[in-house]
Write an enzyme that holds these catalytic residues in place. Structure first.
Site, PDB file in Angstrom:
ATOM      1  N   ASP A 188      -6.854   5.396   7.913  1.00  4.96           N
ATOM      2  CA  ASP A 188      -7.925   5.986   8.721  1.00  4.96           C
ATOM      3  C   ASP A 188      -8.350   5.023   9.826  1.00  4.96           C
ATOM      4  O   ASP A 188      -8.651   5.441  10.946  1.00  4.96           O
ATOM      5  CB  ASP A 188      -9.121   6.343   7.838  1.00  4.96           C
ATOM      6  CG  ASP A 188      -8.929   7.669   7.115  1.00  4.96           C
ATOM      7  OD1 ASP A 188      -7.858   8.286   7.282  1.00  4.96           O
ATOM      8  OD2 ASP A 188      -9.842   8.089   6.376  1.00  4.96           O
TER       9      ASP A 188
ATOM     10  N   ASP B 189      -8.367  -7.584   3.571  1.00  3.40           N
ATOM     11  CA  ASP B 189      -9.419  -7.821   4.552  1.00  3.40           C
ATOM     12  C   ASP B 189      -8.852  -8.456   5.822  1.00  3.40           C
ATOM     13  O   ASP B 189      -9.252  -8.107   6.936  1.00  3.40           O
ATOM     14  CB  ASP B 189     -10.553  -8.661   3.963  1.00  3.40           C
ATOM     15  CG  ASP B 189     -10.078  -9.772   3.056  1.00  3.40           C
ATOM     16  OD1 ASP B 189      -8.856  -9.925   2.866  1.00  3.40           O
ATOM     17  OD2 ASP B 189     -10.931 -10.501   2.515  1.00  3.40           O
TER      18      ASP B 189
ATOM     19  N   ASP C 163      -5.542   4.391   1.847  1.00  6.66           N
ATOM     20  CA  ASP C 163      -6.463   5.431   2.287  1.00  6.66           C
ATOM     21  C   ASP C 163      -7.358   4.917   3.405  1.00  6.66           C
ATOM     22  O   ASP C 163      -7.527   5.550   4.463  1.00  6.66           O
ATOM     23  CB  ASP C 163      -7.298   5.890   1.089  1.00  6.66           C
ATOM     24  CG  ASP C 163      -8.135   7.122   1.379  1.00  6.66           C
ATOM     25  OD1 ASP C 163      -7.973   7.730   2.450  1.00  6.66           O
ATOM     26  OD2 ASP C 163      -8.961   7.487   0.515  1.00  6.66           O
TER      27      ASP C 163
ATOM     28  N   LYS D 122      -4.895  -7.558  -2.560  1.00  6.67           N
ATOM     29  CA  LYS D 122      -6.067  -8.435  -2.705  1.00  6.67           C
ATOM     30  C   LYS D 122      -5.816  -9.370  -3.880  1.00  6.67           C
ATOM     31  O   LYS D 122      -6.589  -9.475  -4.837  1.00  6.67           O
ATOM     32  CB  LYS D 122      -7.329  -7.587  -2.914  1.00  6.67           C
ATOM     33  CG  LYS D 122      -8.636  -8.367  -2.828  1.00  6.67           C
ATOM     34  CD  LYS D 122      -8.889  -8.997  -1.468  1.00  6.67           C
ATOM     35  CE  LYS D 122     -10.251  -9.683  -1.447  1.00  6.67           C
ATOM     36  NZ  LYS D 122     -10.459 -10.452  -0.203  1.00  6.67           N
TER      37      LYS D 122
ATOM     38  N   TYR E  71      -8.124   5.391  -7.895  1.00  4.75           N
ATOM     39  CA  TYR E  71      -8.460   6.809  -7.892  1.00  4.75           C
ATOM     40  C   TYR E  71      -8.028   7.525  -9.168  1.00  4.75           C
ATOM     41  O   TYR E  71      -8.483   8.631  -9.439  1.00  4.75           O
ATOM     42  CB  TYR E  71      -7.819   7.512  -6.690  1.00  4.75           C
ATOM     43  CG  TYR E  71      -8.336   7.060  -5.340  1.00  4.75           C
ATOM     44  CD1 TYR E  71      -9.458   6.270  -5.214  1.00  4.75           C
ATOM     45  CD2 TYR E  71      -7.684   7.441  -4.171  1.00  4.75           C
ATOM     46  CE1 TYR E  71      -9.921   5.860  -3.991  1.00  4.75           C
ATOM     47  CE2 TYR E  71      -8.140   7.044  -2.929  1.00  4.75           C
ATOM     48  CZ  TYR E  71      -9.262   6.251  -2.841  1.00  4.75           C
ATOM     49  OH  TYR E  71      -9.721   5.852  -1.616  1.00  4.75           O
TER      50      TYR E  71
END
Length: 390
Positions: free
Chosen positions: A281, A253, A277, A220, A172
């Site tokens: 959620d 994942d 983020d 990752k 970001y």
């Protein structure tokens, strides 16, 4: 008065669990006076922050503290009034505060992603101004709400996860290029430095020491160079400084799958900005509603930023339908991490639990045999339980 340059008792999480004890003992001999800037924002923000303030006032009455509240503009409301999503007066008021309580920003009126001025820039401006590098998002399933989630009761019962999301680096905030109206290429860059990773991992590790001593790092590393650095630095920090912790690394994942299949096995989870983020959620489904979840964003010094994780929900704004529990629990995080008031924070959390056990529900968490109430009535009920336990 506002603590402008240091956290009560020292930097956040700079010591072992209970490092706020000296500060608490000092407050027991004199009334606490805390300055809080309230940023209601847009949509349901004014409604839910009003109930958080109500509960904080009940805490003050019960424990002998004085909370001084100052409202200011942010987001779309600030754009309409001043042309800026974070007016200078708002930022200056926040600088003079011990903590910031935020409602929500955004709405259809300001939805154009190409607009040069957008509501979310106000929130990003606060994070930058106070270097709020860590976002804490606790996800707890209250026993009274095990049936409010679409997952099986056996999966969600006992879930109590604390996510620690790095907030000022990564994809970001890295170098980027917009495609432009006629462009065919755009890019964003995930970039991290060793110091950025070290400070958020240390914070998460100290939190894990005060819980079940288990830390999960999500990355990752099989694909991304930034994630390989993340894993290497995390391993070094925990091995060198926190040998008592059990550390595991999980690919993002795989973690997304395990979060739904076996969420109760996780304790403290630390991860980079974008992964955090998305995963937090996803975790909202465990609690039964996004309206249940609080958050705290912390830097090296006050003020911290405390806000529910839900959005502005303009479709129900002004209708006394919003769930204020996320905002109320954010106030509990303010008491704990902003002011070092652990007993008071627990009193708020216990009052929320008692309110739910008594059958009070807003529409988003209602079932067939409960009392459906509005935003205001839910806040009033929690405040009563805070006072009733005095």
């Amino acid at each position: 008065m506002a603590q402008a340059h240091h956290w009560p008792g020292g930097p956040p999480f700079s010591g072992p669990p209970g490092f706020f004890q000296t500060f608490r003992e000092e407050r027991e001999h004199a009334m606490g006076h805390f300055v809080i800037t309230v940023l209601p924002g847009d949509g349901i923000g004014p409604e839910v922050t009003a109930e958080a303030v109500r509960v904080l006032e009940a805490v003050g009455q019960r424990f002998g503290h004085r909370f001084e509240f100052h409202e200011a503009l942010i987001g779309g409301a600030a754009i309409d009034a001043t042309g800026s999503p974070l007016p200078p007066e708002t930022l200056e008021g926040c600088r003079r505060s011990d903590a910031i309580l935020l409602g929500a920003v955004g709405g259809p009126k300001w939805d154009d992603p190409t607009a040069p001025v957008r509501p979310e820039q106000g929130l990003l401006g606060l994070r930058k101004a106070f270097d709020l590098f860590a976002n804490l998002r606790p996800v707890r399933v209250f026993p009274a709400l095990v049936h409010a989630t679409p997952l099986k009761e056996g999966i969600v019962r006992g879930v109590d996860i604390l996510f620690v999301r790095e907030l000022t680096g990564g994809l970001y905030f890295g170098p980027r290029q917009e495609a432009g109206p006629d462009g065919e290429e755009a890019y964003d860059t995930m970039r991290y430095t060793r110091p950025e990773i070290e400070r958020v991992v240390r914070l998460a590790a100290r939190l894990a020491q005060g819980r079940r001593k288990k830390l999960t790092s999500v990355d990752k590393a099989n694909v991304l160079a930034a994630s390989r650095l993340w894993r290497r630095v995390t391993e070094a920090v925990v091995r060198r400084e926190f040998p008592d912790l059990a550390l595991e690394h999980i690919l993002v994942d795989a973690f997304a799958m395990h979060l739904i299949r076996r969420p109760a096995v996780f304790d403290v989870v630390v991860t980079e900005n974008m992964f955090g983020d998305i995963l937090t959620d996803e975790a909202a489904v465990l609690s039964g509603s996004m309206g249940m979840l609080p958050s705290a964003s912390l830097g090296e010094a006050p003020p911290g930023l405390f806000e529910p994780v839900h959005g502005s929900a303009p479709d129900i704004a002004g209708r006394n339908l919003a769930n204020p529990i996320g905002a109320i629990l954010s106030a509990a995080l303010m008491l704990r991490y902003g002011f070092g008031l652990e007993t008071e924070a627990r009193a708020v959390e216990q009052a929320v639990e008692a309110t739910l056990e008594a059958g009070y529900r807003t529409r988003d968490i209602a079932d067939g045999e409960t009392c459906i109430v509005g935003t205001r009535e839910m806040g009033e009920a929690v405040a009563r339980y805070v006072l009733d336990d005095a």
